[in-house]
Design a protein around this motif. Structure first.
Motif, PDB file in Angstrom:
ATOM      1  N   SER A  29       0.565  -1.064   0.406  1.00 19.99           N
ATOM      2  CA  SER A  29      -0.021   0.037  -0.217  1.00 19.99           C
ATOM      3  C   SER A  29       0.656   1.297  -0.118  1.00 19.99           C
ATOM      4  O   SER A  29       1.957   1.434   0.439  1.00 19.99           O
ATOM      5  N   GLU A  30       0.539   2.358  -0.589  1.00 18.01           N
ATOM      6  CA  GLU A  30       1.266   3.488  -0.427  1.00 18.01           C
ATOM      7  C   GLU A  30       1.554   4.236   0.679  1.00 18.01           C
ATOM      8  O   GLU A  30       2.531   4.844   1.169  1.00 18.01           O
ATOM      9  N   ASP A  31       0.799   3.702   1.680  1.00 20.37           N
ATOM     10  CA  ASP A  31       1.922   4.113   3.598  1.00 20.37           C
ATOM     11  C   ASP A  31       2.474   2.914   3.852  1.00 20.37           C
ATOM     12  O   ASP A  31       2.677   2.998   4.633  1.00 20.37           O
ATOM     13  N   GLY A  32       2.650   1.448   3.393  1.00 23.18           N
ATOM     14  CA  GLY A  32       3.619   0.716   3.857  1.00 23.18           C
ATOM     15  C   GLY A  32       3.219   0.474   4.741  1.00 23.18           C
ATOM     16  O   GLY A  32       4.257  -0.636   5.755  1.00 23.18           O
ATOM     17  N   LYS A  33       2.030   0.131   5.030  1.00 19.36           N
ATOM     18  CA  LYS A  33       1.518  -1.204   6.732  1.00 19.36           C
ATOM     19  C   LYS A  33       0.709  -1.943   5.611  1.00 19.36           C
ATOM     20  O   LYS A  33       0.776  -2.299   6.378  1.00 19.36           O
ATOM     21  N   THR A  34       0.158  -2.486   4.992  1.00 23.69           N
ATOM     22  CA  THR A  34      -0.606  -3.123   4.050  1.00 23.69           C
ATOM     23  C   THR A  34       0.552  -3.707   2.663  1.00 23.69           C
ATOM     24  O   THR A  34       0.643  -3.656   1.836  1.00 23.69           O
ATOM     25  N   GLU A  58      -6.896 -19.653  -6.909  1.00 26.59           N
ATOM     26  CA  GLU A  58      -5.879 -17.744  -6.321  1.00 26.59           C
ATOM     27  C   GLU A  58      -6.736 -17.495  -6.190  1.00 26.59           C
ATOM     28  O   GLU A  58      -7.777 -17.120  -5.727  1.00 26.59           O
ATOM     29  N   TYR A  59      -5.813 -16.486  -4.816  1.00 27.84           N
ATOM     30  CA  TYR A  59      -6.028 -15.350  -4.114  1.00 27.84           C
ATOM     31  C   TYR A  59      -4.969 -14.356  -2.523  1.00 27.84           C
ATOM     32  O   TYR A  59      -4.537 -14.627  -3.602  1.00 27.84           O
ATOM     33  N   ASP A  60      -5.571 -13.792  -1.981  1.00 20.83           N
ATOM     34  CA  ASP A  60      -4.908 -12.848  -1.761  1.00 20.83           C
ATOM     35  C   ASP A  60      -5.073 -12.978  -0.433  1.00 20.83           C
ATOM     36  O   ASP A  60      -5.421 -12.777   0.171  1.00 20.83           O
ATOM     37  N   LEU A  61      -3.834 -12.626  -0.153  1.00 21.18           N
ATOM     38  CA  LEU A  61      -2.954 -12.800   1.542  1.00 21.18           C
ATOM     39  C   LEU A  61      -2.540 -11.595   1.330  1.00 21.18           C
ATOM     40  O   LEU A  61      -1.704 -10.447   1.178  1.00 21.18           O
ATOM     41  N   ILE A  62      -3.510 -11.253   2.341  1.00 18.48           N
ATOM     42  CA  ILE A  62      -3.415  -9.716   3.339  1.00 18.48           C
ATOM     43  C   ILE A  62      -2.371  -9.480   4.612  1.00 18.48           C
ATOM     44  O   ILE A  62      -2.561 -10.417   5.642  1.00 18.48           O
ATOM     45  N   PHE A  63      -1.775  -8.647   4.768  1.00 13.80           N
ATOM     46  CA  PHE A  63      -0.256  -8.381   5.613  1.00 13.80           C
ATOM     47  C   PHE A  63      -0.061  -7.768   6.555  1.00 13.80           C
ATOM     48  O   PHE A  63      -0.569  -6.585   5.145  1.00 13.80           O
ATOM     49  N   GLN A  64      -0.911  -7.066   7.539  1.00 17.70           N
ATOM     50  CA  GLN A  64      -0.108  -6.097   7.699  1.00 17.70           C
ATOM     51  C   GLN A  64       1.261  -6.368   8.312  1.00 17.70           C
ATOM     52  O   GLN A  64       1.387  -6.635   9.414  1.00 17.70           O
ATOM     53  N   ARG A  65       1.954  -4.321   8.603  1.00 21.79           N
ATOM     54  CA  ARG A  65       2.738  -4.515   8.974  1.00 21.79           C
ATOM     55  C   ARG A  65       3.353  -4.262  10.966  1.00 21.79           C
ATOM     56  O   ARG A  65       1.942  -3.480  11.578  1.00 21.79           O
ATOM     57  N   GLN A  66       4.164  -4.748  11.218  1.00 26.42           N
ATOM     58  CA  GLN A  66       4.209  -5.189  12.666  1.00 26.42           C
ATOM     59  C   GLN A  66       4.700  -4.314  13.177  1.00 26.42           C
ATOM     60  O   GLN A  66       5.821  -3.409  12.540  1.00 26.42           O
TER      61      GLN A  66
END
Length: 169
Positions: free
Chosen positions: A141-146, A161-169
């Protein structure tokens, strides 16, 4: 002075485009935000964490997945970002327990900063050799958090076919 600032900005933009986004950091899977994960996979995930180190030449990824029963799967991968082959080992679940599978990964930084990964492996399945080619496309993401990892995962039961969404810790 204006020429120097313009040159500095141009060099900064060019080096960022060549390098791509910096994916370094610790990431935690947001299972609720992820999309179209096959139920058989989703049922085996209690947590999924990535520890990523990234520079202009390589992407180093530590993967740690915990199952609801407390079992763990850990892998460490080093991907060259120049499009050349990177030998890796995958951990596959088998009826006899986890098995290490040799594989080759190819990583390439796209003009957009996304990273495309293709992994090719071969293993025996029901007495026959099975070649498997999976792919991932990493975007941030533009904010670098996702971090979004779009994954295409073939298996004997069909391609998922799928999307894994990770959040920055």
């Amino acid at each position: 002075m204006t020429k120097r600032i313009t040159l500095f900005l141009l060099l900064t933009l060019c080096s960022t485009a060549a390098f791509g986004a910096d994916y370094s950091g610790k990431w935690k899977l947001d299972l609720a935000a992820s999309a179209q994960i096959p139920e058989r996979l989703k049922a085996r995930i209690a947590s999924w964490n990535l520890d990523v180190k990234n520079d202009a030449k390589q992407l180093v990824v530590g993967v740690h997945i915990t199952n609801p029963d407390g079992g763990e799967m850990k892998n460490d991968f080093v991907y060259k970002l120049d499009g050349s082959d990177s030998p890796i080992e995958l951990t596959a679940r088998t009826p006899d327990g986890p098995k290490q599978i040799p594989a080759v990964a190819v990583a390439k930084v796209e003009d957009t900063g996304a990273i495309g990964l293709t992994t090719t492996s071969e293993m025996m399945f029901n007495g026959e050799s099975m070649k498997r080619v999976s792919s991932e496309r990493w975007t941030m993401s533009e904010d670098g958090k996702t971090l979004t990892v779009h994954r295409v995962d073939p298996s004997p039961m069909g391609t998922a076919e799928y999307d894994l969404i990770f959040q920055r810790q």
